[in-house]
Motif scaffolding. Structure first.
Motif, PDB file in Angstrom:
ATOM      1  N   LEU A  36      -4.565   5.941  -2.115  1.00  0.00           N
ATOM      2  CA  LEU A  36      -3.961   4.780  -1.644  1.00  0.00           C
ATOM      3  C   LEU A  36      -3.760   3.993  -2.886  1.00  0.00           C
ATOM      4  CD1 LEU A  36      -6.198   4.143   1.380  1.00  0.00           C
ATOM      5  CD2 LEU A  36      -3.900   4.602   1.391  1.00  0.00           C
ATOM      6  N   ALA A  37      -2.426   3.645  -3.538  1.00  0.00           N
ATOM      7  CA  ALA A  37      -2.296   2.887  -4.543  1.00  0.00           C
ATOM      8  C   ALA A  37      -2.207   1.409  -3.869  1.00  0.00           C
ATOM      9  CB  ALA A  37      -0.993   3.224  -5.295  1.00  0.00           C
ATOM     10  N   VAL A  38      -2.818   0.563  -4.346  1.00  0.00           N
ATOM     11  CA  VAL A  38      -2.817  -1.045  -3.648  1.00  0.00           C
ATOM     12  C   VAL A  38      -2.441  -1.947  -4.608  1.00  0.00           C
ATOM     13  CG1 VAL A  38      -4.383  -2.444  -2.405  1.00  0.00           C
ATOM     14  CG2 VAL A  38      -4.673  -0.177  -2.146  1.00  0.00           C
ATOM     15  N   ASP A  39      -1.167  -2.622  -4.341  1.00  0.00           N
ATOM     16  CA  ASP A  39      -0.884  -4.023  -4.908  1.00  0.00           C
ATOM     17  C   ASP A  39      -1.469  -5.050  -4.270  1.00  0.00           C
ATOM     18  OD1 ASP A  39       0.138  -2.429  -6.951  1.00  0.00           O
ATOM     19  OD2 ASP A  39       2.114  -2.535  -6.007  1.00  0.00           O
ATOM     20  N   ARG A  50      14.846   8.578  -8.600  1.00  0.00           N
ATOM     21  CA  ARG A  50      14.093   8.038  -9.427  1.00  0.00           C
ATOM     22  C   ARG A  50      12.907   7.459  -8.402  1.00  0.00           C
ATOM     23  NH1 ARG A  50      14.221   3.225 -11.501  1.00  0.00           N
ATOM     24  NH2 ARG A  50      16.449   3.016 -11.455  1.00  0.00           N
ATOM     25  N   VAL A  51      13.610   6.639  -7.406  1.00  0.00           N
ATOM     26  CA  VAL A  51      12.510   5.707  -6.680  1.00  0.00           C
ATOM     27  C   VAL A  51      11.762   6.729  -5.720  1.00  0.00           C
ATOM     28  CG1 VAL A  51      12.524   4.195  -4.674  1.00  0.00           C
ATOM     29  CG2 VAL A  51      14.092   3.689  -6.672  1.00  0.00           C
ATOM     30  N   VAL A  52      12.145   7.701  -5.191  1.00  0.00           N
ATOM     31  CA  VAL A  52      11.538   8.707  -4.351  1.00  0.00           C
ATOM     32  C   VAL A  52      10.455   9.369  -5.217  1.00  0.00           C
ATOM     33  CG1 VAL A  52      11.681  10.700  -3.032  1.00  0.00           C
ATOM     34  CG2 VAL A  52      13.316   8.976  -2.702  1.00  0.00           C
ATOM     35  N   ALA A  53      10.701   9.692  -6.401  1.00  0.00           N
ATOM     36  CA  ALA A  53       9.857  10.398  -7.339  1.00  0.00           C
ATOM     37  C   ALA A  53       8.788   9.660  -7.740  1.00  0.00           C
ATOM     38  CB  ALA A  53      10.586  10.772  -8.704  1.00  0.00           C
ATOM     39  N   GLU A  54       9.065   8.394  -8.042  1.00  0.00           N
ATOM     40  CA  GLU A  54       7.943   7.420  -8.226  1.00  0.00           C
ATOM     41  C   GLU A  54       7.112   6.980  -7.202  1.00  0.00           C
ATOM     42  OE1 GLU A  54      10.713   5.516 -12.211  1.00  0.00           O
ATOM     43  OE2 GLU A  54      10.065   4.273 -10.423  1.00  0.00           O
ATOM     44  N   SER A  55       7.976   6.869  -6.224  1.00  0.00           N
ATOM     45  CA  SER A  55       7.057   6.075  -4.846  1.00  0.00           C
ATOM     46  C   SER A  55       6.585   7.031  -3.887  1.00  0.00           C
ATOM     47  CB  SER A  55       7.822   5.135  -4.234  1.00  0.00           C
ATOM     48  OG  SER A  55       8.506   3.810  -5.159  1.00  0.00           O
ATOM     49  N   ASP A  56       7.223   8.176  -3.877  1.00  0.00           N
ATOM     50  CA  ASP A  56       6.886   8.992  -2.757  1.00  0.00           C
ATOM     51  C   ASP A  56       7.126  10.591  -3.302  1.00  0.00           C
ATOM     52  OD1 ASP A  56       6.220  10.262  -0.327  1.00  0.00           O
ATOM     53  OD2 ASP A  56       8.090   9.698   0.570  1.00  0.00           O
ATOM     54  N   PRO A  57       6.503  11.155  -4.039  1.00  0.00           N
ATOM     55  CA  PRO A  57       6.669  12.489  -4.675  1.00  0.00           C
ATOM     56  C   PRO A  57       6.063  13.370  -3.657  1.00  0.00           C
ATOM     57  CG  PRO A  57       4.539  11.487  -5.585  1.00  0.00           C
ATOM     58  CD  PRO A  57       5.202  10.120  -4.743  1.00  0.00           C
ATOM     59  N   VAL A 108       0.867  -1.187   0.024  1.00  0.00           N
ATOM     60  CA  VAL A 108      -0.141  -0.017   0.015  1.00  0.00           C
ATOM     61  C   VAL A 108       0.955   1.032   0.094  1.00  0.00           C
ATOM     62  CG1 VAL A 108      -1.836   1.185   1.024  1.00  0.00           C
ATOM     63  CG2 VAL A 108      -1.679  -1.156   1.401  1.00  0.00           C
ATOM     64  N   ARG A 109       0.651   2.342  -0.883  1.00  0.00           N
ATOM     65  CA  ARG A 109       1.351   3.260  -1.211  1.00  0.00           C
ATOM     66  C   ARG A 109       0.610   4.610  -0.700  1.00  0.00           C
ATOM     67  NH1 ARG A 109       3.124   6.550  -5.406  1.00  0.00           N
ATOM     68  NH2 ARG A 109       1.725   5.223  -6.900  1.00  0.00           N
ATOM     69  N   PRO A 110       0.586   5.131   0.371  1.00  0.00           N
ATOM     70  CA  PRO A 110      -0.492   6.105   0.679  1.00  0.00           C
ATOM     71  C   PRO A 110       0.375   7.554   0.346  1.00  0.00           C
ATOM     72  CG  PRO A 110       0.729   5.344   2.632  1.00  0.00           C
ATOM     73  CD  PRO A 110       1.203   4.726   1.529  1.00  0.00           C
ATOM     74  N   LEU A 111      -0.310   8.191  -0.358  1.00  0.00           N
ATOM     75  CA  LEU A 111       0.135   9.609  -0.693  1.00  0.00           C
ATOM     76  C   LEU A 111      -0.922  10.306  -0.098  1.00  0.00           C
ATOM     77  CD1 LEU A 111       0.369   9.266  -4.709  1.00  0.00           C
ATOM     78  CD2 LEU A 111       2.479   9.444  -2.747  1.00  0.00           C
ATOM     79  N   VAL A 112      -0.356  11.153   0.982  1.00  0.00           N
ATOM     80  CA  VAL A 112      -1.185  12.118   1.723  1.00  0.00           C
ATOM     81  C   VAL A 112      -0.817  13.692   1.636  1.00  0.00           C
ATOM     82  CG1 VAL A 112      -1.897  12.604   4.213  1.00  0.00           C
ATOM     83  CG2 VAL A 112      -1.175  10.242   3.462  1.00  0.00           C
TER      84      VAL A 112
END
Length: 794
Positions: A202-205, A442-449, A187-191
């Motif tokens: 919430l991007a959910v895999d 790149r990882v931070v920009a894609e996952s946690d902008p 779960v990738r929560p962008l708040v």
């Protein structure tokens, strides 16, 4: 519903060659702590026993338990390790399930329908690192140990404050997870928050056991709920929460936290759930150019901050021993000292959820380094894939925490490439730049902008400037400790001081526990062993000699003066740099804590005792601070106001002689708007004329600044005279002369005793009450014997 069973009981430890009896093993834990519990090795924190256990890190080890058949009713059973340290093969009933080579990752293995002996074979980290080095070639580093060749806590291999204790083991929890149809994989929560409205995306895999089952996810936070469909193995659910309360750093507001819940559904059947606490706030990093260079200012909820920071290292050389309560205690100590930012240093680990939970609750901002420190790191396989995998996992794991405000690529590696003679020797070989300027951003920009990223510390923002240029970005100030007097801190105004520090020994009771039976001296065998810095004692002595007459043969006096000098040095830096806000936007002291009993830069020693520096930080990081600084041929009083309200009143300025006479006095207006620094010029007639004089500046609310124009060895102090009286839960000291930097070393009263304050300077006739906890048999004469202050030069 997914079922979770901890797998922590019944583990044993043995040498893989079969020699020796199997030992009970604690999971989570490590080989060293199991051997210690079995009485097979001495405590490496005591005396010089560290050297006696060096063999442990060069051996292979095997953990074993029995995986028994579980209950039926689930389609899938998985074995999950949250952390394996570091190079391991996992076998079940003799069959290899998989391999691990990264301490900073979790591992998951399908064990559906399987049972039998479960074995985890650990290869020595030295064996792996040396094999990678042989394959990829030599890379330079600050230390001779091969820590840059594998993804393991670098300081396991020793540091200039830490022991060399190369661990192995199942260092984080292990469990069995049983599930059917599908489970939540990530779960990738962008708040975010804007105009009082909180938004959660919430991007959910998910992972499925088979194809075709229709799945939905339902999320709820702050009384708002929403659903979304899972297409294949992914879906996104969005929530809009009106009238949210913003999360603030401590000192700027409250820290409201919201429970966020996510449920995976097959029809109305609950398959899995995920829960975290979140906070609504915005964070930016202002690195815009101005007339002073390139800034580095954290902006939270639109508020520009001067960061009052400390660097954090692993709180124990064996991280599996750090409990939730210990994290909370250490971080409460930081908050009580006025700290509002904790930098998790790159030679350690991504800390446990307990660490970040405490920071969320206490309002402590977290600057998180990726684990790279003081070395050139190869970028070839097998390391490159491990770096990206660990980064993706940990960025997503830590995203829910509002305290986390900055990702940082590395510690000192960009600086090292340019300034430590790495570049010629590398001759074009990879050294980590591709991680810090490529993979990680790149990882931070894609996952946690939602959070800023900076490539390193120190870093000037680009190769157009020297990486450690004080006028651009972050700066590490180590020339002062290494080579000069701490007055050197006042020669520059860096944009953000991410590291600076000064050494001192730990508390007396800590030394007594760590060095039992030793006659203590600065150069006694145990003291030297617990001093890991290159020429550390030499730098201590030279730094002391610039300020004091170094005591000869009087360890107690040396101990007091070195601790005092540490506090004085840090004060010189912080007072100067805070008084130049907003040009300088933060100080991060090296370091808050220790991982074992050692002479180091820490404010809290390895036994958790607060050194005088800790108490000095409470003054230096207070919301309101007075300091005196030189401007041309004169002096000004700087009123540093970090509160939103104006600081306005009267300054009482006194020029005094060290024998207590008032030589001149005047009033001045104290005025500093909210979050600003106000300056008041000292009249020329009140500027001290020589070493026998000093300046006192008092604000109406009791905040005081003192200015002594000369080193202590040149000041003709009177012989200190004071009275000591017992009061409930402490003592009162009344000064009859000037008493400079009085210190009660409470641990000399009782190893468990703690004083509520550190260094204090008293003018003749003034008194101070020092609270003491844990003192079982109070006695005024004993208290006097534990009091130290600056004395006249003999």
């Amino acid at each position: 519903m997914r079922q979770v069973t901890p797998l922590t009981e019944g583990w044993t430890l043995r040498h893989p060659d079969g020699t020796g009896d199997a030992l009970p093993a604690s999971v989570p834990g490590c080989v060293h702590t199991d051997l210690l519990a079995a009485g097979l090795i001495p405590d490496p924190f005591l005396g010089r026993a560290e050297a006696e256990v060096a063999w442990v890190g060069r051996r292979d080890w095997t953990y074993e338990t029995e995986l028994r058949p579980g209950p039926g009713g689930h389609e899938r059973t998985e074995l999950v390790f949250d952390g394996l340290d570091t190079v391991a093969e996992v076998l079940l009933d003799g069959r290899t399930l998989g391999r691990a080579r990264n301490m900073h990752r979790s591992y998951r293995f399908d064990v559906t329908g399987l049972s039998g002996p479960l074995t985890v074979r650990f290869t020595s980290a030295y064996t792996e690192a040396e094999a990678v080095r042989a394959a990829l070639g030599e890379r330079p580093g600050a230390y001779a140990e091969p820590y840059q060749y594998l993804r393991k806590m670098a300081c396991s291999f020793g540091w200039d404050w830490g022991p060399t204790l190369v661990t192995a083991g199942i260092w984080r929890p292990v469990r069995l997870e049983r599930w059917s149809t599908a489970r939540i994989a990530r779960v990738r929560p962008l708040v975010t928050v804007e105009d009082g409205v909180g938004r959660v995306e919430l991007a959910v895999d998910v992972e499925r056991s088979g194809a075709g089952a229709p799945l939905t996810v339902e999320a709820g936070v702050g009384g708002v709920r929403a659903r979304a469909r899972i297409d294949g193995t992914a879906g996104t659910v969005r929530l809009r929460v009106p009238d949210v309360r913003r999360w603030w750093p401590r000192g700027y507001g409250e820290q409201p936290l919201y429970d966020l819940e996510l449920t995976l559904l097959h029809g109305e059947e609950t398959l899995d759930s995920w829960r975290r606490r979140i906070g609504f706030r915005t964070v930016e990093l202002d690195t815009s150019a101005d007339e002073h260079g390139t800034g580095f200012t954290l902006v939270v909820n639109g508020e520009r901050l001067f960061a009052r920071g400390v660097n954090w290292i692993p709180d124990d050389a064996f991280p599996s021993r750090i409990t939730r309560e210990r994290y909370r205690r250490r971080l409460e100590q930081a908050a009580a000292a006025g700290v509002d930012l904790v930098r998790v240093w790159g030679g350690g680990i991504y800390e446990s959820e307990d660490f970040y939970d405490a920071c969320d609750e206490l309002g402590l901002l977290v600057w998180q380094d990726f684990p790279f420190a003081c070395a050139a790191y190869p970028e070839e396989q097998p390391l490159r894939g491990e770096v990206e995998a660990e980064a993706r996992e940990n960025v997503v794991r830590l995203m829910p925490h509002p305290s986390l405000v900055l990702w940082n690529g590395n510690n000192e590696n960009l600086w090292g490439f340019r300034d430590w003679d790495w570049e010629p020797g590398l001759a074009g070989d990879s050294w980590g730049e591709g991680y810090y300027l490529g993979v990680l951003p790149r990882v931070v920009a894609e996952s946690d902008p939602t959070r800023p990223y900076t490539a390193g510390s120190p870093w000037s923002g680009s190769w157009l400037h020297h990486p450690n240029d004080p006028a651009h970005g972050t700066h590490h100030s180590w020339e002062v400790w290494n080579r000069t007097d701490y007055a050197g801190y006042r020669l520059h105004v860096p944009r953000f001081v991410a590291e600076f520090g000064w050494q001192a020994p730990p508390a007396h009771a800590t030394l007594r526990r760590a060095l039992p039976g030793e006659e203590l001296a600065p150069d006694s065998p145990g003291m030297l062993h617990h001093q890991k810095a290159e020429d550390g004692n030499g730098k201590l002595e030279r730094g002391l000699a610039r300020r004091f007459t170094v005591p000869d043969g009087d360890f107690d006096r040396w101990h007091y003066l070195t601790q005092l000098n540490q506090a004085r040095a840090i004060a010189a830096g912080i007072e100067h740099w805070r008084s130049h806000w907003p040009v300088c936007a933060g100080t991060v002291v090296w370091q808050l804590n220790d991982c074992w009993p050692v002479t180091s830069w820490a404010a809290i020693d390895g036994d958790g005792r607060e050194k005088p520096l800790y108490h000095e930080l409470r003054r230096l990081y207070a919301d309101r601070l007075l300091t005196v600084r030189t401007e041309g041929d004169g002096l000004v009083v700087a009123a540093v106001n970090q509160l939103a309200e104006e600081w306005r009143g009267t300054l009482r300025l006194r020029r005094m002689s060290v024998d207590g006479a008032v030589l001149g006095e005047a009033g001045a207006v104290l005025s500093a708007s909210g979050r600003t620094v106000g300056l008041a010029e000292v009249p020329a007639g009140l500027v001290p004329a020589g070493p026998q004089e000093f300046l006192v500046a008092d604000a109406d609310d009791g905040v005081r600044a003192l200015h002594f124009p000369a080193p202590d060895r040149e000041i003709p102090y009177p012989r200190p005279e004071f009275e000591v009286a017992l009061v409930p839960d402490g003592i009162t000291v009344t000064a009859r002369t000037l008493i400079r930097d009085l210190l009660l070393q409470a641990d000399r009263l009782d190893p468990e005793a703690v004083a509520d304050r550190g260094l204090v300077t008293l003018l003749p006739g003034e008194e101070v009450t020092i609270g003491v906890r844990g003192w079982k048999t109070p006695d005024a004469d004993t208290a006097r014997s534990a009091l130290y202050c600056v004395e006249p030069t003999r």
